[in-house]
Design a protein around this motif. Sequence first.
Motif, mmCIF file in Angstrom:
data_model
loop_
_atom_site.group_PDB
_atom_site.id
_atom_site.type_symbol
_atom_site.label_atom_id
_atom_site.label_comp_id
_atom_site.label_asym_id
_atom_site.label_seq_id
_atom_site.Cartn_x
_atom_site.Cartn_y
_atom_site.Cartn_z
ATOM 1 N N LEU A 1 53.397 82.400 49.970
ATOM 2 C CA LEU A 1 54.527 83.136 48.916
ATOM 3 C C LEU A 1 55.743 83.486 49.454
ATOM 4 O O LEU A 1 56.765 83.734 48.694
ATOM 5 C CB LEU A 1 53.706 84.339 48.188
ATOM 6 N N MET A 2 55.715 83.801 50.795
ATOM 7 C CA MET A 2 56.975 84.439 51.446
ATOM 8 C C MET A 2 57.792 83.438 52.156
ATOM 9 O O MET A 2 59.122 83.489 52.236
ATOM 10 C CB MET A 2 56.640 85.462 52.333
ATOM 11 N N VAL A 3 57.310 82.194 52.810
ATOM 12 C CA VAL A 3 57.996 81.192 53.458
ATOM 13 C C VAL A 3 58.435 80.102 52.721
ATOM 14 O O VAL A 3 57.964 79.885 51.607
ATOM 15 C CB VAL A 3 57.179 80.862 54.763
ATOM 16 N N PRO A 4 59.366 79.340 53.254
ATOM 17 C CA PRO A 4 59.849 78.151 52.502
ATOM 18 C C PRO A 4 58.479 77.184 52.283
ATOM 19 O O PRO A 4 57.626 76.893 53.018
ATOM 20 C CB PRO A 4 60.795 77.379 53.628
ATOM 21 N N SER A 5 58.697 76.718 50.909
ATOM 22 C CA SER A 5 57.621 75.871 50.646
ATOM 23 C C SER A 5 57.147 74.671 51.294
ATOM 24 O O SER A 5 55.952 74.083 51.254
ATOM 25 C CB SER A 5 57.530 75.561 49.106
ATOM 26 N N GLY A 6 58.237 74.074 52.187
ATOM 27 C CA GLY A 6 57.830 72.980 53.278
ATOM 28 C C GLY A 6 56.941 73.477 54.137
ATOM 29 O O GLY A 6 55.872 72.522 54.328
ATOM 30 N N LEU A 7 56.810 74.839 54.436
ATOM 31 C CA LEU A 7 55.611 74.969 55.436
ATOM 32 C C LEU A 7 54.391 75.107 54.578
ATOM 33 O O LEU A 7 53.154 74.745 55.168
ATOM 34 C CB LEU A 7 56.123 76.690 56.068
ATOM 35 N N GLY A 8 54.585 75.855 53.291
ATOM 36 C CA GLY A 8 53.254 75.625 52.545
ATOM 37 C C GLY A 8 52.483 74.236 52.122
ATOM 38 O O GLY A 8 51.200 73.987 52.635
ATOM 39 N N LEU A 9 53.490 73.366 52.147
ATOM 40 C CA LEU A 9 52.919 71.934 52.085
ATOM 41 C C LEU A 9 52.408 71.412 53.282
ATOM 42 O O LEU A 9 51.210 70.956 53.245
ATOM 43 C CB LEU A 9 54.117 71.057 51.513
ATOM 44 N N PHE A 10 52.933 71.882 54.290
ATOM 45 C CA PHE A 10 52.184 71.556 55.746
ATOM 46 C C PHE A 10 50.985 71.870 55.923
ATOM 47 O O PHE A 10 49.900 71.439 56.333
ATOM 48 C CB PHE A 10 53.284 71.823 56.872
ATOM 49 N N TRP A 11 50.788 73.247 55.444
ATOM 50 C CA TRP A 11 49.367 74.177 55.505
ATOM 51 C C TRP A 11 48.368 73.113 54.713
ATOM 52 O O TRP A 11 47.311 73.084 55.099
ATOM 53 C CB TRP A 11 49.668 75.603 55.270
ATOM 54 N N VAL A 12 48.933 73.148 53.395
ATOM 55 C CA VAL A 12 48.015 72.465 52.639
ATOM 56 C C VAL A 12 47.429 70.988 53.167
ATOM 57 O O VAL A 12 46.058 70.769 52.855
ATOM 58 C CB VAL A 12 48.409 72.247 51.070
ATOM 59 N N VAL A 13 48.135 70.290 53.396
ATOM 60 C CA VAL A 13 48.162 68.923 53.967
ATOM 61 C C VAL A 13 47.050 69.110 55.173
ATOM 62 O O VAL A 13 46.227 68.466 55.137
ATOM 63 C CB VAL A 13 49.381 68.161 54.207
ATOM 64 N N SER A 14 47.621 69.859 55.925
ATOM 65 C CA SER A 14 46.719 70.110 57.219
ATOM 66 C C SER A 14 45.241 70.621 56.778
ATOM 67 O O SER A 14 44.399 70.017 57.501
ATOM 68 C CB SER A 14 47.717 70.936 58.218
ATOM 69 N N ASN A 15 45.094 71.455 56.040
ATOM 70 C CA ASN A 15 43.837 71.980 55.619
ATOM 71 C C ASN A 15 43.014 70.766 54.857
ATOM 72 O O ASN A 15 41.722 70.569 55.341
ATOM 73 C CB ASN A 15 43.916 73.105 54.645
ATOM 74 N N ILE A 16 43.494 70.035 54.160
ATOM 75 C CA ILE A 16 42.916 68.691 53.588
ATOM 76 C C ILE A 16 42.537 67.919 54.522
ATOM 77 O O ILE A 16 41.236 67.592 54.555
ATOM 78 C CB ILE A 16 43.769 68.106 52.516
ATOM 79 N N ILE A 17 43.147 67.502 55.611
ATOM 80 C CA ILE A 17 42.645 66.839 56.664
ATOM 81 C C ILE A 17 41.641 67.471 57.349
ATOM 82 O O ILE A 17 40.370 66.552 57.616
ATOM 83 C CB ILE A 17 44.152 66.288 57.251
ATOM 84 N N GLY A 18 41.788 68.642 57.591
ATOM 85 C CA GLY A 18 40.783 69.434 58.449
ATOM 86 C C GLY A 18 39.467 69.355 57.435
ATOM 87 O O GLY A 18 38.625 69.181 58.397
#
Lengths: 377, 340
Positions: free
Chosen positions: B232-249
Amino acid sequence: MLFALLIVGCLFLTGCLPGTGGGFLCGGGSAPSGWSGPVVGNDTLYVGSMTGRVIALEDLSLARARIKWQYPPSDESALGYIYGTPCVADGVVYVGAYGGATRDPKVYAIDSENGWRIWAYPDEGSIGPIIGSPVIANSTLYVGSSDGKLYAIDIETGRDIWRFETGDDIWAAPAVHDGVVYIGSFDQKLYALNAENGVKVWHFDTGAAIASTPLIYNDTIYVGSFDRKFYAINLDGTEKWQFDEAENWFWDKAVAYGDFIIAGCLDGRVYALDAETGDCKWYYPPEDEEPVGPVRGAPALVGDVVVFGSEDGKVYVLDASTGQELWHYPSEEDYLGPVRAPICAGNGVVYVHASNQKIYALDMEYGRINWSFSTVD
Amino acid sequence: MFRLSRKNLIIIAVVIAVIVILVAFGPIEVWNLVLLQPILNLLVLLSSVFFGSFGIAIIIVTIIVRLLTLPLTLRQLHATKAMSALAPKMQEIQKKYAKDQEKLRKEIANLYKESGVNPAGCMLPLLIQFPIWIALYQSITRALASSPEELLNLSQNLYALPIIQQTVPLQAQFLWLDLGAPDRYFILAILCGASMWVLQKMSTLPSADPRQQSMGKTMIWMMPLMFAMFTLMVPSGLGLFWVVSNIIGIIMQYYITGWGTLAGFSLAGLLTRAPATAPPPATPGPAQQLQTPMGAEQEEALAAERMKQEKRLEHGKSRDKRKDRRGGRRDSSRKARRRS
C-alpha cells in the motif's frame, strides 16, 4: 521465519526508505529536492528553494545578501518541489511548482516587490508536475507539464489561452522565436507550434526523450536528447547536423559563444561544437583526464569564460575559446553538494544554487566567493 | 601436516578473489557492475521488446531470476523438509538429555550425521540468493525513476545501447496500475497478502516443537499482513514483483511439498475461525494433538501429507546411500587403476 523477517527488514533498509516529501524513496535513489536556478532582475535575485519557497534576495553587491521576501511566507505550507527557474517580467515573478505532499502543481505569479501572490494557474484542481521553467513572450507565459501538455497562459488574467498535447511528459522549458514556440517532449519529438493559437507547424524526431530546452541562435535550433546526440535543426524542421560522440544524455540548454555552441552532458563533459558544422572544437575535461561528475544544469557565459556546475559538487570556470580550466570552486577537499541547477550570470558574478541549499555568489575576476546564503527555513 | 581438501581450497580462492575485487573497485561499484546494472538493463531491454510495457518486463525478469536460482531454492526446500522430519527425534533427545547439555549437543550432532542433514543447508542457499533479490528489488525501483533526481541517477546505470536509451523513461502504466505509485484500488495489496498467505501456509512444515508451532502460526498471518501493508505504501511495480514472486514460489512449493498444511483447508473454516485460533500448521505430536482442535478430514489429510514427506525423505536417503556406494566403488576402481 525470523530469517524471513530479517530479509524484509534488510530489503527496506537497502531498497526503500521513507522519503522526506511523504511516501517512500525506493531503490537507494536520490530524494526529490528540486533544482531551481537563480535569476536576477532589478538588482534582486529570485530562486525556488529546496524547501519549496520562492525567495527574493537583495543587496547582492554587498558582502552579505539579505532576504527581501519569500513566498509562501513561513507560516504557510510550501509549494512542494521547485525544479524550474523563475522568470521575471514587468515587476512580476513567475514560477512553476512540481507540487508535493501538501500542494498541487501550479504556476504562480508573484509581485516582485512584496512577494504577494497575484494569481495561480490553475485556480482549482491541478495540472501535471512542472519541471521545466516558464518562458514569457508577447504577454503570454508558456510552460510545459508532466501531463504532456504545453500551456499558453495570459499573464494578465492567469487564464489559459490554448493547450497543446504531446505524446508524453514535458520536462523541458519552451523557447519562443518569431511567433513560434519550440518545445521538446519525452515522446522523442521537438515540436514547433504557432505561438498565437498552438497549432503544430512541424515536429522533428530524435531517437529518445527530450528534456533539454532548445537554444535558438543564428536561425538554427540547437537541442540535445537522451539518445546521446546533440542536434542542429533548421527553422523549417529539417536537420542541419547531429553530434553523436557524447557518452550520455544532454539534459539542459546549451549556450552560444561566437561560432561555438557549448553544451553540458551527463557523461561528465562539456562540449564546444561548431555552430555551422557540428564539429567538436574542444571538450572539457580533455581526453587524458577523467570526466567530472554529470553536468545537468545549463552552463552560463560571463564575457569570454564559460561556467558550469557538476554533480561532483564543484563549479568549473573555463576559457570559452579553448576549453582550458581557469579555476574551480571549491578547492579539492570542499564540496558544495551536487550542482544540478542552471548557473545564473550577471555583472562579473555568477550565482550558483547548490544541493547543500545555499546560494553562492562567485566573483569571476578574482575566482573567490562574495557571499553565500542558506535558503533553509 | 595440515592438508586442505580441493573443495576448501576453491572456497578460500573464491573468498580471496571477492575480497580483492571489493578492495580494488569498492563495494558499491562492484555491486552496481556485477548485479544492479545487468538486471536494470535487462528490465529496460525487455520493456522495449514487449511494446514498452514495464509491467511485463518485471514479470519476465522475476521468472528468469526465480529459474536461475531454482537449484538453490530446491536445495533449501529439501534441507528444510529434512530438518522438519527430524523434529520428533530431536524433541526426544532434548527431553532425554535436558540436564546434560554436553551430551545433548553430541547426540544432536550424531543425529544430523546419521541422517545426513546439514543444519546450514537451509540458510546457505537463502543467503546466496539474497543479494540477487536485493539487486532485482533495487533495479525495479531505480528503473521506475519517479522523480527527476532518480532519472538523473538512472542515466548513470544504463548501457550505451540505442534500444535501451530510446526506452527511457519507462511507461509506468500497466493494466490498472501506475507502477511508479501505490495502487489506489488496494487490489495489488490484497493479491500480495493472499498469495503470501498461501505460500506461508504451504511452506510451514510439520513441527513437534510447540515454540516453533506458535511462531509458525504467527508468521502465517504476520508476513502477509506486513507485505500487504508495504504494498500500500511503495510503488506498485514492487508490489507486482512480490505477487509474481509469490505465485512462482507457490508453484515450486507445490512440486516439492504438495499443498502442505493447506491441504484440507476450507475457506469456510477460515471464516468461522479467528486468526488466533487458526488450526496449527503442522501435524503435532500426541501431546499437542490433544490440545488442538482439528477436523477429522484435516487430520487425515495432514497425516497423509506427513507420510508422503517421510517416504520422500527415505527415498532421498536411500538415493544418497546408493550414490555413496557408487562413489565408493568408483574410488576403489580408481585406486586399483593407479596401483596397476
